[in-house]
Design a protein around this motif. Structure first.
Motif, PDB file in Angstrom:
ATOM      1  N   ALA A 213       0.821  -1.249  -0.080  1.00 31.12           N
ATOM      2  CA  ALA A 213      -0.031  -0.035  -0.052  1.00 31.12           C
ATOM      3  C   ALA A 213       0.886   1.340   0.025  1.00 31.12           C
ATOM      4  O   ALA A 213       1.951   1.085   0.282  1.00 31.12           O
ATOM      5  N   GLY A 214       0.323   2.382  -0.609  1.00 36.12           N
ATOM      6  CA  GLY A 214       0.989   3.648  -0.556  1.00 36.12           C
ATOM      7  C   GLY A 214       0.143   4.740  -0.232  1.00 36.12           C
ATOM      8  O   GLY A 214      -1.065   4.787  -0.246  1.00 36.12           O
ATOM      9  N   VAL A 215       0.691   5.915   0.098  1.00 38.68           N
ATOM     10  CA  VAL A 215      -0.150   7.297   0.233  1.00 38.68           C
ATOM     11  C   VAL A 215       0.072   8.383  -1.085  1.00 38.68           C
ATOM     12  O   VAL A 215       1.140   8.497  -1.580  1.00 38.68           O
ATOM     13  N   PHE A 216      -1.047   8.776  -1.249  1.00 38.26           N
ATOM     14  CA  PHE A 216      -0.979   9.977  -2.442  1.00 38.26           C
ATOM     15  C   PHE A 216      -1.567  11.306  -1.483  1.00 38.26           C
ATOM     16  O   PHE A 216      -2.266  11.216  -0.822  1.00 38.26           O
ATOM     17  N   ALA A 217      -0.535  12.465  -1.570  1.00 38.64           N
ATOM     18  CA  ALA A 217      -0.702  13.721  -0.793  1.00 38.64           C
ATOM     19  C   ALA A 217      -0.478  14.907  -1.836  1.00 38.64           C
ATOM     20  O   ALA A 217       0.058  14.571  -2.513  1.00 38.64           O
ATOM     21  N   LYS A 218      -1.017  16.028  -1.435  1.00 43.60           N
ATOM     22  CA  LYS A 218      -0.727  17.158  -1.788  1.00 43.60           C
ATOM     23  C   LYS A 218       0.634  17.708  -1.476  1.00 43.60           C
ATOM     24  O   LYS A 218       1.287  18.698  -1.889  1.00 43.60           O
ATOM     25  N   SER A 219       1.324  17.260  -0.362  1.00 40.47           N
ATOM     26  CA  SER A 219       2.719  17.656   0.303  1.00 40.47           C
ATOM     27  C   SER A 219       3.534  16.431   0.662  1.00 40.47           C
ATOM     28  O   SER A 219       3.091  15.483   0.748  1.00 40.47           O
ATOM     29  N   VAL A 220       4.823  16.576   0.656  1.00 38.73           N
ATOM     30  CA  VAL A 220       5.610  15.592   1.320  1.00 38.73           C
ATOM     31  C   VAL A 220       5.343  15.197   2.670  1.00 38.73           C
ATOM     32  O   VAL A 220       5.155  14.191   3.071  1.00 38.73           O
ATOM     33  N   TYR A 221       5.168  16.514   3.223  1.00 40.82           N
ATOM     34  CA  TYR A 221       4.833  16.322   4.701  1.00 40.82           C
ATOM     35  C   TYR A 221       3.458  15.605   5.066  1.00 40.82           C
ATOM     36  O   TYR A 221       3.212  14.962   5.890  1.00 40.82           O
ATOM     37  N   ASP A 222       2.433  15.997   4.062  1.00 40.92           N
ATOM     38  CA  ASP A 222       1.197  15.317   4.172  1.00 40.92           C
ATOM     39  C   ASP A 222       1.446  13.810   4.288  1.00 40.92           C
ATOM     40  O   ASP A 222       0.782  12.932   4.962  1.00 40.92           O
ATOM     41  N   CYS A 223       2.286  13.288   3.394  1.00 39.16           N
ATOM     42  CA  CYS A 223       2.490  12.026   2.975  1.00 39.16           C
ATOM     43  C   CYS A 223       3.190  11.215   4.128  1.00 39.16           C
ATOM     44  O   CYS A 223       2.832  10.183   4.606  1.00 39.16           O
ATOM     45  N   ALA A 224       3.867  11.889   4.945  1.00 40.03           N
ATOM     46  CA  ALA A 224       4.703  11.633   6.172  1.00 40.03           C
ATOM     47  C   ALA A 224       3.575  11.340   7.064  1.00 40.03           C
ATOM     48  O   ALA A 224       3.473  10.589   8.089  1.00 40.03           O
ATOM     49  N   THR A 225       2.689  12.413   7.304  1.00 36.16           N
ATOM     50  CA  THR A 225       1.656  12.489   8.405  1.00 36.16           C
ATOM     51  C   THR A 225       0.836  10.948   8.248  1.00 36.16           C
ATOM     52  O   THR A 225       0.568  10.526   9.086  1.00 36.16           O
ATOM     53  N   VAL A 226       0.355  10.724   7.049  1.00 36.55           N
ATOM     54  CA  VAL A 226      -0.435   9.657   6.863  1.00 36.55           C
ATOM     55  C   VAL A 226       0.481   8.511   7.040  1.00 36.55           C
ATOM     56  O   VAL A 226      -0.312   7.394   7.637  1.00 36.55           O
ATOM     57  N   LEU A 227       1.577   8.211   6.611  1.00 39.90           N
ATOM     58  CA  LEU A 227       2.381   7.096   6.407  1.00 39.90           C
ATOM     59  C   LEU A 227       2.442   6.769   8.040  1.00 39.90           C
ATOM     60  O   LEU A 227       2.469   5.552   8.425  1.00 39.90           O
ATOM     61  N   GLU A 228       2.842   7.629   8.815  1.00 44.84           N
ATOM     62  CA  GLU A 228       2.851   7.407  10.414  1.00 44.84           C
ATOM     63  C   GLU A 228       1.608   6.756  10.889  1.00 44.84           C
ATOM     64  O   GLU A 228       1.896   5.792  11.771  1.00 44.84           O
ATOM     65  N   VAL A 229       0.576   7.029  10.337  1.00 48.32           N
ATOM     66  CA  VAL A 229      -0.626   6.351  11.032  1.00 48.32           C
ATOM     67  C   VAL A 229      -1.001   4.932  10.522  1.00 48.32           C
ATOM     68  O   VAL A 229      -1.115   4.020  11.310  1.00 48.32           O
ATOM     69  N   VAL A 230      -0.715   4.598   9.159  1.00 51.71           N
ATOM     70  CA  VAL A 230      -0.930   3.430   8.512  1.00 51.71           C
ATOM     71  C   VAL A 230      -0.100   2.214   8.693  1.00 51.71           C
ATOM     72  O   VAL A 230      -0.252   1.103   8.462  1.00 51.71           O
ATOM     73  N   SER A 231       1.371   2.645   8.949  1.00 54.52           N
ATOM     74  CA  SER A 231       2.664   1.739   9.009  1.00 54.52           C
ATOM     75  C   SER A 231       2.604   0.705  10.302  1.00 54.52           C
ATOM     76  O   SER A 231       1.885   1.283  11.285  1.00 54.52           O
ATOM     77  N   GLY A 232       3.314   0.060  10.277  1.00 51.21           N
ATOM     78  CA  GLY A 232       3.768  -0.762  11.358  1.00 51.21           C
ATOM     79  C   GLY A 232       3.037  -2.347  11.375  1.00 51.21           C
ATOM     80  O   GLY A 232       1.999  -2.710  10.941  1.00 51.21           O
ATOM     81  N   HIS A 233       3.508  -3.080  12.418  1.00 48.25           N
ATOM     82  CA  HIS A 233       3.394  -4.339  12.478  1.00 48.25           C
ATOM     83  C   HIS A 233       1.894  -4.690  12.626  1.00 48.25           C
ATOM     84  O   HIS A 233       1.158  -3.875  13.515  1.00 48.25           O
ATOM     85  N   ASP A 234       1.514  -5.673  12.009  1.00 47.46           N
ATOM     86  CA  ASP A 234      -0.068  -6.130  12.078  1.00 47.46           C
ATOM     87  C   ASP A 234       0.134  -7.758  12.487  1.00 47.46           C
ATOM     88  O   ASP A 234       0.631  -8.549  11.597  1.00 47.46           O
ATOM     89  N   GLU A 235      -0.589  -8.069  13.458  1.00 50.58           N
ATOM     90  CA  GLU A 235      -0.400  -9.551  13.597  1.00 50.58           C
ATOM     91  C   GLU A 235      -1.290 -10.467  12.880  1.00 50.58           C
ATOM     92  O   GLU A 235      -1.012 -11.417  12.612  1.00 50.58           O
ATOM     93  N   ARG A 236      -2.005  -9.809  11.847  1.00 50.25           N
ATOM     94  CA  ARG A 236      -2.822 -10.703  10.802  1.00 50.25           C
ATOM     95  C   ARG A 236      -1.943 -10.756   9.608  1.00 50.25           C
ATOM     96  O   ARG A 236      -2.459 -11.474   8.644  1.00 50.25           O
ATOM     97  N   ASP A 237      -0.944 -10.061   9.373  1.00 55.56           N
ATOM     98  CA  ASP A 237      -0.194 -10.246   8.288  1.00 55.56           C
ATOM     99  C   ASP A 237       1.397 -10.709   8.831  1.00 55.56           C
ATOM    100  O   ASP A 237       2.193  -9.736   9.231  1.00 55.56           O
ATOM    101  N   SER A 238       1.773 -11.903   8.545  1.00 54.53           N
ATOM    102  CA  SER A 238       3.069 -12.411   8.970  1.00 54.53           C
ATOM    103  C   SER A 238       3.862 -11.767   8.032  1.00 54.53           C
ATOM    104  O   SER A 238       5.216 -11.931   8.490  1.00 54.53           O
TER     105      SER A 238
END
Lengths: 493, 481
Positions: A213-238
């Protein structure tokens, strides 16, 4: 400043200052979707009522000082490949035209938990197979910068939605360039993070070992803001990363000075539009001026990436898409026998490009051909990965390359020529093959069409990409008025 | 005329005894309303991902250790692709080039009664499919079939033997032994009638003394070891006749038809599926450390061979008794429990193989369901051994323990079974019998030993069988001196 041109940060400030509410903001976005989207066709499904309800809830949280995150109350959209509980999820395929999942994709769940306001589900090439959204079973999406051109694909709807201000940000997926190529064609920022950074749970798979998955945004900073929320380990994805995620917003503020930026020769060879090369060289000059060191490097196995991609991706797809047999969910064509049900359902349910890739993949995995194709490709994959390992081990922080040979092509231009269409992915597929991080940032234009540059980093080096991208980022350029374009070019709503 | 050598290899599928399925948290419970033990993951809905059940890995390791296999430090999963409505994803997640266990063996007696080593090629871990419920008797006579996915993604191990068996008897012995080992190891329920253990046969013939294997036939649809045994015998015969007639055998899959007692052709090798195996990209490789192997090994209970040896050596039981006990794991475990509390293992064996087994049989129950606890049986055995009750009474008490579920002490007291071992109490009874039977008493005095039996019988009758016979003997001897 237009409400639509505001970044996530600016919107948050306006919401806090009570310049407008999330409800008003969401309504504005929905109004613009109603006005513009009949031309652009970024959305397959618009979830207006749910969006307004979510916005209202966000306003209440804000009033009570219980904001969930910096994304709380911000209107956004998802590629229609992310499963959304109770909301139609079609993957732009007839075979899933009636599919309503009973679960959320993990990354959407994380956004929902952060207070995101979902405006709808965006168009794509059927099952993410394509580079123009023309393979959508429903309709093609138009490029906001020239509505006679493609927004790219497969996440063309998500890219066009951000570009045409039909959402503040969107999520897409990238198997061989499906976030980066449309970001580049539509003049928005797009990141395809390292394989494993964002959970794949609930994302309808095309090629499991390449999908991210990836992020589309209007600025680099926006992209970073969203990525911080959606990233990281998920026990349902090995296959999701067990490691903590980075400080991507912090990285946007760091200095690029002293960074070593590599330019791989193989990405500047024959077939790349000289004007594109010139733009990438300009970006290199900007890096150098900011104190970064530009170093020529070589990735000798690059030319094998495209064939390797089509074997790996098609092989995995042939298996991933086998479950659409009409037995349990989705569309079924009823026939007297089991085999006829399978054949008729799949013949009617899949489009030509999907069928082509299923056949290619089935062939590559067949007994007698497996070693020559699939097994050989796994070896090639290792060689490609080793090229990058070597370059990054030599001290290169990130690579700078073109995204595609040229800017957005015309709708219909390559429909009868799949091989030429496949060639547009030549600079993006090696990154998925090698499991690297990559970000596209708009930089210039060719005859008014946006052109971005691609930054490539070692696995989990997203922070470096954000630092580098922030250094070359230019002010956002808006597409020409969509309604005027439509009137001028005779495109009807 | 050429003599032929039968060559048999077996493949077993055993459902693992985990609480949850191999890639999701749905229960593995047998039966249940159709499609109630399902979730998006085991239904293979779009976008879901598998997460490997660690317990399934451990049970597969356990099976491997119990069957003398090497545990692979690095194994991985593959997809086996084929279309069928009971297979939700249209591929089965299994293991192809890198299975979890390799190169094991078990020993069985051969035709001459010698120990024969049957090698195990591999054990791999995989998911089960769902099943089709037909509207009619069978798929061919049904108007429609409905899939039930309760069983889909229940963890399975497939155990593949080498073609080391030379007869239906050896194959049966291998099957029995394997089943017993898996049951002892706690790996699987091994219930063939419920499908938690399934078996396929590979069989070919070759001229005796040859080392060139003949054309192999695979036999499916074997629902019991009896069916396996009959199918092997049928197929030996069929193949021999064909070879003798000079007909060419084809490599094919045949199905066992229980009704006619024959194997029937299903499909030839040419029409076999191309499963297009490739590595499962949704799972990471399984890495097993030596420490993990040792931890699992320490969970293994005593296995049949060692157990049988111990019962012979430590308990002095006969070969027959040992085999009887070991063949029923629940009985063997019960034996161990009782033996912890009661020292005389011979007596335990007699009771468990005698009356307890008889009562279980007449109640048509499996030994797992034995309705008494070790402590109560030990109490009863203690009472009988000390002479507090006699043997016949003890049997009656046991029966009532089975039927009423009461404690033995309660039954003994209700029934008044306690033996009279108080000589003061018995003296009166003995005196009365002597007085009433003067002739017999006289005979005894003059040395006629058979009179003793008569007098004893009279005394037992008078005391309703509760007199302690040894004490009565003593008293008679004393009084008639």
């Amino acid at each position: 400043m237009s409400i639509y041109d505001m970044t996530i940060n600016e919107l948050q400030q306006a919401l806090t200052n009570k310049t407008f509410t999330s409800y008003e903001l969401t309504k504005k976005y929905l109004e613009r979707i109603a006005e513009i989207d009949p031309i652009i066709h970024a959305y397959i499904t618009i979830t207006a009522d749910a969006a307004l309800a979510a916005a209202k809830a966000s306003d209440e949280r804000r009033a009570n000082g219980q904001l969930l995150s910096d994304l709380d109350g911000i209107p956004m959209a998802l590629k229609d490949i992310f499963c959304t509980d109770g909301i139609l999820t079609t993957c732009a395929s007839k075979i899933l035209a009636n599919f309503v999942p009973p679960y959320n994709a993990t990354c959407w769940q994380r956004l929902a938990d952060a207070g995101a306001v979902l405006l709808g589900k965006c168009n794509l090439d059927e099952f993410a197979m394509g580079s123009s959204t023309e393979n959508s079973a429903f309709f093609a999406t138009r490029n906001p910068f020239d509505i006679e051109r493609t927004p790219g694909g497969s996440s063309g709807g998500s890219a066009a939605a951000v570009s045409a201000d039909l959402a503040a940000y969107t999520l897409g997926t990238d198997t061989g360039g499906s976030v980066r190529q449309p970001a580049h064609y539509c003049g928005v920022v797009g990141i395809k993070p390292t394989y494993g950074l964002i959970s794949r749970f609930g994302i309808i798979p095309y090629a499991s070992s390449l999908d991210q998955a990836g992020v589309f945004a209007k600025s680099v900073y926006d992209c970073a803001t969203v990525l911080e929320v959606v990233s990281g380990h998920d026990e349902r994805d090995s296959t999701s990363t067990p490691y903590p995620i980075g400080d991507y917003r912090g990285a946007c503020r760091r200095d690029v000075k002293g960074m070593k930026i590599g330019m791989p020769n193989e990405f500047f060879e024959e077939g790349i539009d000289p004007r594109t090369i010139e733009i990438v060289n300009k970006a290199a000059e900007k890096f150098a001026a900011a104190g970064a060191e530009i170093i020529e490097v070589s990735l000798p196995h690059t030319k094998y990436a495209l064939p390797a991609y089509y074997i790996l991706a098609c092989a995995e797809a042939s298996s991933n898409l086998a479950r659409y047999d009409g037995v349990r969910y989705g569309v079924r064509v009823d026939k007297p026998s089991l085999e006829e049900i399978f054949c008729a359902t799949r013949s009617a349910g899949f489009g030509d490009e999907v069928k082509r890739r299923i056949l290619l993949g089935t062939y590559a995995l067949s007994s007698g051909y497996y070693d020559a194709y699939y097994n050989k490709t796994l070896q090639v994959r290792t060689l490609i990965k080793e090229d990058y390992d070597r370059v990054f081990a030599s001290g290169i922080d990130c690579l700078l390359t073109p995204v595609t040979p040229g800017p957005a092509f015309k709708l219909g231009e390559m429909l009868d020529d799949p091989l030429t269409m496949y060639m547009t992915d030549i600079c993006t597929v090696p990154i998925n093959i090698a499991g690297l991080a990559s970000l596209v940032v708009p930089f210039a234009d060719i005859e008014g069409l946006p052109v971005g540059v691609q930054l490539i980093g070692a696995p989990f080096s997203e922070e470096k990409l954000f630092t580098a991208a922030s250094a070359v980022e230019v002010p956002r350029r808006l597409p020409p008025d969509i309604l005027e374009q439509a009137a001028e070019k005779g495109v009807e709503r | 005329m050429t003599e032929f050598q039968t060559v048999v290899g077996l493949e077993f599928h055993a459902e693992l005894k985990t609480n949850t399925k191999i890639f999701c948290s749905c229960p593995t419970t047998f039966a249940g309303e159709p499609n109630t033990h399902v979730c998006p993951v085991c239904l293979g809905l779009p976008g879901v991902l598998p997460v490997l059940n660690k317990r399934a890995v451990e049970l597969a390791m356990k099976a491997g250790l119990a069957l003398n296999c090497q545990i692979s430090p690095f194994s991985k999963f593959d997809r086996k692709n084929y279309f069928y409505p009971d297979l939700p994803k249209a591929y089965q997640v299994t293991q192809y080039p890198l299975p979890i266990c390799k190169s094991g063996y078990i020993t069985v007696p051969d035709a001459d009664g010698n120990e024969k080593k049957i090698r195990i090629n591999r054990i791999h871990l995989e998911e089960d499919a769902g099943k089709l419920v037909h509207s009619g008797e069978s798929i061919s006579t049904s108007n429609y079939s409905l899939p039930d996915y309760n069983r889909a993604a229940v963890p399975l191990i497939e155990i593949v033997s080498e073609p080391d068996m030379a007869s239906a008897d050896e194959a049966k012995a291998f099957g029995d032994k394997l089943k017993l080992i898996l049951e002892y190891a706690g790996v699987s329920d091994v219930k063939m009638e419920q499908g938690s253990l399934r078996c396929d046969v590979n069989i070919s013939l070759m001229p005796k003394g040859s080392d060139k294997l003949g054309t192999k036939v695979e036999i499916k649809n074997l629902n019991s070891f009896r069916a396996m045994y009959r199918a092997i015998q049928f197929e030996e015969d069929r193949q021999r006749r064909m070879i003798e007639k000079g007909e060419k055998l084809i490599q094919e899959t045949r199905t066992w038809d229980e009704g006619s007692g024959r194997t029937l052709s299903m499909r030839s090798k040419e029409n076999d599926h191309d499963y297009r195996y490739f590595p499962e990209p949704d799972l990471v490789p399984t890495v097993i450390t030596p420490e993990w192997i040792e931890a699992v090994r320490s969970e293994l209970p005593e296995l049949p061979d060692t157990r049988e040896q111990r019962l012979k050596e430590e308990c002095g039981l006969s070969d027959y008794d040992c085999a009887q006990i070991v063949d029923t794991p629940a009985l063997a475990f019960f034996f161990d429990e009782v033996a912890k509390l009661f020292p005389d293992t011979k007596i335990i064996a007699n009771w468990l193989l005698g009356d307890v087994s008889r009562l279980m049989n007449s109640a048509e129950k499996e030994y797992e369901q034995v309705p008494i606890v070790a402590e109560d049986l030990v109490y009863l055995l203690d009472q009988a051994k000390s002479g507090a009750i006699n043997n016949n009474s003890a049997k009656t008490v046991l029966e009532e323990m089975f039927t009423s579920g009461k404690m033995p002490a309660e039954i003994i007291s209700e029934r008044g079974f306690a033996q009279i071992s108080d000589s003061a109490m018995l003296e009166d009874a003995v005196k009365a019998v002597i007085e009433a039977n003067e002739k017999a008493a006289e005979d005894f005095r003059t040395g006629k030993q058979q009179a003793m039996g008569f007098l004893m019988g009279q005394i037992m009758k008078a005391t309703k069988g509760q007199a302690n016979p040894n004490l009565v003997k003593e008293l008679l001897a004393k009084m008639l001196k």
